[in-house]
Design an enzyme around this catalytic site. Structure first.
Site, PDB file in Angstrom:
ATOM      1  CB  THR A   1      -0.899   0.021   1.246  1.00 27.17           C
ATOM      2  OG1 THR A   1      -0.062   0.001   2.427  1.00 27.17           O
ATOM      3  CG2 THR A   1      -1.822  -1.179   1.270  1.00 27.17           C
TER       4      THR A   1
ATOM      5  CB  ILE B   1      -2.686  -9.968   5.821  1.00 26.57           C
ATOM      6  CG1 ILE B   1      -3.345  -8.651   6.245  1.00 26.57           C
ATOM      7  CG2 ILE B   1      -1.169  -9.860   5.846  1.00 26.57           C
ATOM      8  CD1 ILE B   1      -3.051  -8.261   7.684  1.00 26.57           C
TER       9      ILE B   1
ATOM     10  CB  ALA C   1       0.404  -6.579   7.584  1.00 30.01           C
TER      11      ALA C   1
ATOM     12  CB  THR D   1       0.075   0.620  18.883  1.00 30.60           C
ATOM     13  OG1 THR D   1       0.262   1.986  19.288  1.00 30.60           O
ATOM     14  CG2 THR D   1      -1.420   0.367  18.761  1.00 30.60           C
ATOM     15  CG  ASP D   2       2.136   3.548  23.027  1.00 27.26           C
ATOM     16  OD1 ASP D   2       1.665   3.700  21.884  1.00 27.26           O
ATOM     17  OD2 ASP D   2       2.987   4.330  23.519  1.00 27.26           O
ATOM     18  CD  GLU D   3      -1.486   5.698  18.582  1.00 27.05           C
ATOM     19  OE1 GLU D   3      -2.632   6.117  18.306  1.00 27.05           O
ATOM     20  OE2 GLU D   3      -0.516   5.818  17.815  1.00 27.05           O
TER      21      GLU D   3
ATOM     22  CE1 TYR E   1      -2.710   1.652  14.070  1.00 27.26           C
ATOM     23  CE2 TYR E   1      -2.273   3.310  15.752  1.00 27.26           C
ATOM     24  CZ  TYR E   1      -1.899   2.171  15.066  1.00 27.26           C
ATOM     25  OH  TYR E   1      -0.720   1.542  15.382  1.00 27.26           O
ATOM     26  CB  SER E   2      -6.035   3.292  19.187  1.00 32.80           C
ATOM     27  OG  SER E   2      -7.157   4.129  19.381  1.00 32.80           O
TER      28      SER E   2
ATOM     29  CE  LYS F   1      -1.761  -2.714  15.636  1.00 30.68           C
ATOM     30  NZ  LYS F   1      -1.102  -3.700  14.724  1.00 30.68           N
TER      31      LYS F   1
ATOM     32  CG  ASN G   1       9.261   1.752  16.916  1.00 28.13           C
ATOM     33  OD1 ASN G   1       9.801   0.735  16.484  1.00 28.13           O
ATOM     34  ND2 ASN G   1       8.631   1.755  18.089  1.00 28.13           N
TER      35      ASN G   1
ATOM     36  CG  HIS H   1      -3.656  14.896  19.337  1.00 28.67           C
ATOM     37  ND1 HIS H   1      -2.913  15.942  18.829  1.00 28.67           N
ATOM     38  CD2 HIS H   1      -2.836  13.816  19.307  1.00 28.67           C
ATOM     39  CE1 HIS H   1      -1.708  15.506  18.492  1.00 28.67           C
ATOM     40  NE2 HIS H   1      -1.640  14.223  18.785  1.00 28.67           N
TER      41      HIS H   1
END
Length: 339
Positions: free
Chosen positions: A36, A60, A82, A125-127, A153-154, A157, A183, A279
């Site tokens: 992508t 995937i 991914a 992720t920590d999010e 997003y979070s 995940k 990162n 945020h």
């Protein structure tokens, strides 16, 4: 040992592939990537001719394709990088994140069940923990912190993480999960904070900072993250979650000012823009568990890592310039179009 690395043409996945091929020269690494917009095959050009490396362009979510790859390669370990990962894009188009991050994860785990593996590792992720208040520097995310997501997003995940743990409990699938802080390092896609600011500053373009830039992130050099995953897939306890953090908390505005200083650019380039919806204010990870159980500690101090990262972007314009122009997406056709 055969290891399938999904999302291996992305930032962290590619660095993990480099780490594994260097550390375990007898391992076979199979990179599965859809390519992508954030997947850049040119990132992997230094390993393309390695006899122990194979690249496969594949989504995937493509169950038939994933099963075929498992039949061909008989992986011992699957490491799933991914994911759609940019929060702003998830706010604009949540459904793509749900498809890749949750449904794609389920396809991979179904393949693991069908063909058998020693370990499935989910890179999270920590999010998923939400955020922490700025006025409580004593608080950190632990593996016991409740999931409290803020963005599509979070949420996607977190949903994937819960699915992974459910496959372990229901089907006995040997899984581990790592939840990492932000990162930084080589091959970071230029839409992200640090590379965006470096490249914009080099061109004397405005440096857009959300709100006042007071949001705090815990930054981890990508090579330290790769070492952590290496330890988890080899020595981590099945069914466990490991937090991976750098103890390098920085305000966004301070990072941008540091980049300006390193590049000799004026802070007048900094432009404050309307803040992101929902945020998160502060992320901070307590990595005690992975230290106590596996002996991992971050080796790279932020002051050193950020200088190495800036230097890498200065020295590798041939990598990021095609991304800025959009030409990088033609690289796959150049490499494989006539094969």
């Amino acid at each position: 040992m055969n290891i399938i690395v999904t999302g291996g043409a992305g930032f962290i996945g590619s660095n993990f592939i480099f780490h594994m091929l260097k550390t375990y020269p007898d391992y076979r690494i199979i990179c599965l990537d859809k390519l992508t917009y954030a997947g850049n095959l040119s990132t992997l050009k230094t390993v393309m001719d390695n006899p122990n490396f194979r690249f496969v362009k594949l989504d995937i979510c493509d169950r038939e394709g994933v099963y075929k790859l498992f039949e061909e390669e008989h992986p011992d370990i699957v490491v799933n990088f991914a994911a759609e990962s940019h929060v702003d894009r998830s706010i604009e188009n949540p459904s793509v994140f749900l498809e890749t991050n949750i449904m794609g994860t389920s396809v991979l785990m179904d393949a693991c069940r069908k063909y058998g593996i020693r370990r499935y590792h989910q890179v999270s992720t920590d999010e998923v923990y939400g955020d922490l208040p700025l006025d409580r520097p004593d608080l950190f995310f632990t593996e016991e912190t409740p999931i409290h997501t803020s963005s599509p997003y979070s949420s996607s995940k977190a949903g994937a993480d819960l699915l992974v743990l459910a496959y372990h409990r229901t089907y006995g699938l040997p899984v581990t999960i790592s939840r990492c802080s932000n990162n930084y390092g080589p091959y970071h896609f230029p839409e992200k904070l640090i590379p965006l600011m470096v490249i914009n500053a080099l061109h004397d373009k405005p440096l857009p900072v959300y709100g006042e830039g007071l949001n705090v992130r815990d930054w981890l050099y990508v090579e330290d993250h790769c070492r952590a995953i290496d330890l988890i897939i080899h020595k981590g306890t099945v069914g466990e979650v490991y937090n991976v953090g750098g103890h390098n908390e920085m305000k966004n505005i301070d990072i941008v000012k540091l980049i300006c200083k390193e590049l000799g650019k004026p802070e007048t380039l900094i432009t404050h823009v309307t803040d992101r919806k929902g945020h998160d204010m502060r992320y901070a990870i307590d990595p005690t568990k992975i230290h106590n159980e596996l002996g991992w500690l971050p080796e790279t101090k932020f002051a050193d890592g950020i200088k190495k990262t800036i230097r890498w972007y200065l020295d590798n314009e041939d990598w990021w310039q095609p991304i800025i122009s959009g030409e990088y997406q033609n690289y796959y056709e150049q490499m494989y179009g006539n094969r």
